[in-house]
Design an enzyme around this catalytic site. Structure first.
Site, mmCIF file in Angstrom:
data_model
loop_
_atom_site.group_PDB
_atom_site.id
_atom_site.type_symbol
_atom_site.label_atom_id
_atom_site.label_comp_id
_atom_site.label_asym_id
_atom_site.label_seq_id
_atom_site.Cartn_x
_atom_site.Cartn_y
_atom_site.Cartn_z
ATOM 1 C CG ASP A 119 -6.922 3.378 3.214
ATOM 2 O OD1 ASP A 119 -8.037 3.809 2.873
ATOM 3 O OD2 ASP A 119 -6.701 2.829 4.317
ATOM 4 N NE ARG B 124 -2.083 2.151 3.507
ATOM 5 C CZ ARG B 124 -2.710 2.668 4.570
ATOM 6 N NH1 ARG B 124 -3.896 2.234 4.913
ATOM 7 N NH2 ARG B 124 -2.147 3.596 5.304
ATOM 8 C CD GLU C 123 -10.052 0.914 7.464
ATOM 9 O OE1 GLU C 123 -9.261 0.378 6.673
ATOM 10 O OE2 GLU C 123 -9.738 1.874 8.171
ATOM 11 C CE1 TYR D 223 -6.462 8.488 10.337
ATOM 12 C CE2 TYR D 223 -6.121 6.859 8.636
ATOM 13 C CZ TYR D 223 -6.480 7.185 9.919
ATOM 14 O OH TYR D 223 -6.854 6.202 10.784
ATOM 15 C CD GLU E 23 -4.502 -2.639 6.797
ATOM 16 O OE1 GLU E 23 -5.682 -2.864 7.124
ATOM 17 O OE2 GLU E 23 -4.012 -1.502 6.745
ATOM 18 C CG HIS F 222 -7.325 6.741 5.059
ATOM 19 N ND1 HIS F 222 -7.359 5.667 5.907
ATOM 20 C CD2 HIS F 222 -6.036 6.849 4.664
ATOM 21 C CE1 HIS F 222 -6.160 5.154 6.028
ATOM 22 N NE2 HIS F 222 -5.337 5.833 5.282
ATOM 23 C CD1 TRP G 2 -14.596 14.133 2.501
ATOM 24 C CD2 TRP G 2 -13.979 13.179 4.417
ATOM 25 N NE1 TRP G 2 -13.376 14.624 2.839
ATOM 26 C CE2 TRP G 2 -12.965 14.066 3.998
ATOM 27 C CE3 TRP G 2 -13.803 12.459 5.587
ATOM 28 C CZ2 TRP G 2 -11.793 14.262 4.726
ATOM 29 C CZ3 TRP G 2 -12.648 12.666 6.318
ATOM 30 C CH2 TRP G 2 -11.651 13.551 5.892
ATOM 31 N NE ARG H 88 -9.622 -2.231 4.139
ATOM 32 C CZ ARG H 88 -8.560 -2.718 4.765
ATOM 33 N NH1 ARG H 88 -8.044 -3.875 4.402
ATOM 34 N NH2 ARG H 88 -8.013 -2.047 5.758
ATOM 35 C CD GLU I 105 -8.047 0.296 2.913
ATOM 36 O OE1 GLU I 105 -7.041 -0.259 2.413
ATOM 37 O OE2 GLU I 105 -8.154 0.522 4.127
HETATM 38 O O1 EZ4 Z 1 -7.378 4.034 9.877
HETATM 39 O O2 EZ4 Z 1 -6.779 1.187 11.894
HETATM 40 O O3 EZ4 Z 1 -6.327 0.448 6.289
HETATM 41 N N1 EZ4 Z 1 -6.019 0.795 7.371
HETATM 42 C C1 EZ4 Z 1 -6.447 1.899 7.957
HETATM 43 C C2 EZ4 Z 1 -6.039 2.132 9.374
HETATM 44 C C3 EZ4 Z 1 -7.193 2.696 10.172
HETATM 45 C C4 EZ4 Z 1 -6.956 2.551 11.649
HETATM 46 C C5 EZ4 Z 1 -8.105 3.109 12.447
HETATM 47 O O4 EZ4 Z 1 -8.069 2.668 13.747
HETATM 48 O O5 EZ4 Z 1 -7.155 2.668 7.342
HETATM 49 O O6 EZ4 Z 1 -4.962 2.992 9.456
HETATM 50 CO CO CO Z 2 -8.034 1.755 5.621
#
Ligand code: EZ4
Ligand code: CO
Length: 402
Positions: A210, A148, A262, A160, A339, A212, A402, A283, A236
């Protein structure tokens, strides 16, 4: 008949917080379950200690399915991360006990292997593109087959998912860090560095990214389309999934595969995503989606619709979850990828017996049960510390929508 005799909720913070449930039977057999809910840890600890422990005492540990139904339906209040994480901890601890009683690793109880090993993806990141490329190179050298890639967006305080110290840890502050975010800057920047990763390293490995949850559906559609030639393994969480229908719009515009789930915790949360084939990878994971018992139900539904698995496995999922996830992953026919980020050395001192990592694949322990042990003495050296995930604000100062 053995009965559940002791139920302990263990909190430790060897680099980050973990909540663990330990169940001991009248025969002296113990089972472990992860109960960690990042940033809301003590709510699950209380749910277990104050509300579930009194219900478990004296029950037959063999009755896993019945216990699941009793705790879920008996709560009256359905779903939700706190409830589902607490139930997951009980469920996984009971599977651990069942394996120890049977003298078998959990994956044998689940039907045995579907594959030799569990393909994992690791996290490469960089505070700029050069450091991201260096990080990708390092993971390639270590034999990872799936990576990733995330880089900090220039000029934004908080991107992030980017590692700043030696270990990736988004929940890093005693109060939520409030970070600036610009979707425009991200959309202008991210496709470019993903292209640089492919230019430098080619197509001989899986590349993941990702988002996020930080785009609207139409923005996500544009992003997915703009990276199609890079043949991502997946993008993701392109947009939040409370509104499952939102994924249809993304789907209609791009062939970039989509992964989500997730933060979701029940089969109902992913039902339309799966049955309407709006995603390619689901996920959900053992710890936040009701344990092995419920996760298998989600994965079986997914198999009917050619949706593969891709369970969450960040640092806030404890080694107990890694072990449980690998026992499940090795058995499911529609497994996709797992992951795996790994933990601090201190964490591996508290939780001993993690799955073996070799050439980018995890292998379950053949010890009875999950194969993980908890060291109370080491754990006691690391008391709970309040830690929160960040909050993103748009450039106008509003919490992002979002
Ligand atoms: O943001 O586990 O794909 N993994 C992620 C992680 C999540 C954290 C949140 O607790 O997106 O970094
Ligand atoms: Co994620």
């Amino acid at each position: 008949m053995a009965t559940i005799e002791r139920v302990e909720v263990l909190v430790t913070s060897p680099g980050r917080n973990f909540v663990t449930l330990r169940i001991t039977t009248s025969d002296g057999v113990t089972g472990l379950g992860d109960a960690t809910l990042n940033g809301r840890e003590l709510a699950v600890a209380s749910y277990l200690e104050d509300h579930l422990a009194p219900l478990l005492a004296g029950r037959d540990p063999d009755w896993i399915e019945d216990t699941w139904q009793y705790l879920y339906k008996g709560a009256y209040w359905r779903r939700g991360p706190v409830t589902m994480t607490a139930i997951a901890a009980v469920d996984v601890a009971l599977w651990d006990i069942k394996g120890k009683v049977a003298g078998m690793p959990v994956y044998q109880l689940l039907g045995g292997r579907s594959r030799d090993g569990v393909l994992v993806y690791c996290h490469a990141s960089g505070t700029d593109v050069e450091s991201l490329l260096d990080d990708v190179a390092a993971y390639r050298e270590r034999g990872f087959q799936a990576i990733r890639a995330q880089a900090a967006v220039p000029g934004l305080s908080g991107s992030y998912g980017v590692r700043t110290g030696s270990l990736y840890e988004p929940a890093a502050t005693a109060l939520p860090d409030e970070q600036a975010w610009s979707t425009e800057a991200y959309l202008d920047f991210a496709p470019g560095y993903l292209a640089e990763v492919r230019e430098r390293f080619g197509f001989g490995f899986h590349l993941l990214h990702d988002v996020h949850h930080r785009l609207t559906p139409i923005e996500a559609a544009r992003f997915g389309r703009s990276v199609e030639e890079l043949r991502l393994f997946w993008m993701e969480d392109p947009t939040p999934a409370e509104n499952q229908e939102a994924f249809r719009l993304i789907r209609q515009h791009t062939t970039t595969p989509i992964a989500t789930g997730e933060v979701l915790n029940s089969i109902w949360d992913v039902k339309e995503l799966i049955t309407e084939q709006l995603i390619d990878y689901v996920r959900t994971t053992v710890v936040h989606a009701g344990g092995i018992t419920h996760l298998r139900r989600i994965f079986d539904l997914a198999a009917l619709y050619q949706v593969r698995t891709g369970s969450h496995g960040a640092t806030d999922l404890s080694p107990v979850t890694t072990a449980a996830a690998v026992h499940v992953d090795i058995t499911v026919p529609n497994f996709g990828i797992q992951e795996h980020m790994g933990h601090t050395a201190e964490t591996y001192e508290v939780f001993r017996g993690s799955p073996r990592l070799e050439n980018g694949m995890l292998h379950p322990s053949d010890a009875p049960g999950l194969g993980v042990e908890y060291d109370d003495e080491v754990a006691a050296r690391f008391p709970y510390q309040a830690r929160y995930l960040p909050v993103a604000r748009r450039l106008d100062g509003s919490v992002h929508d979002w």
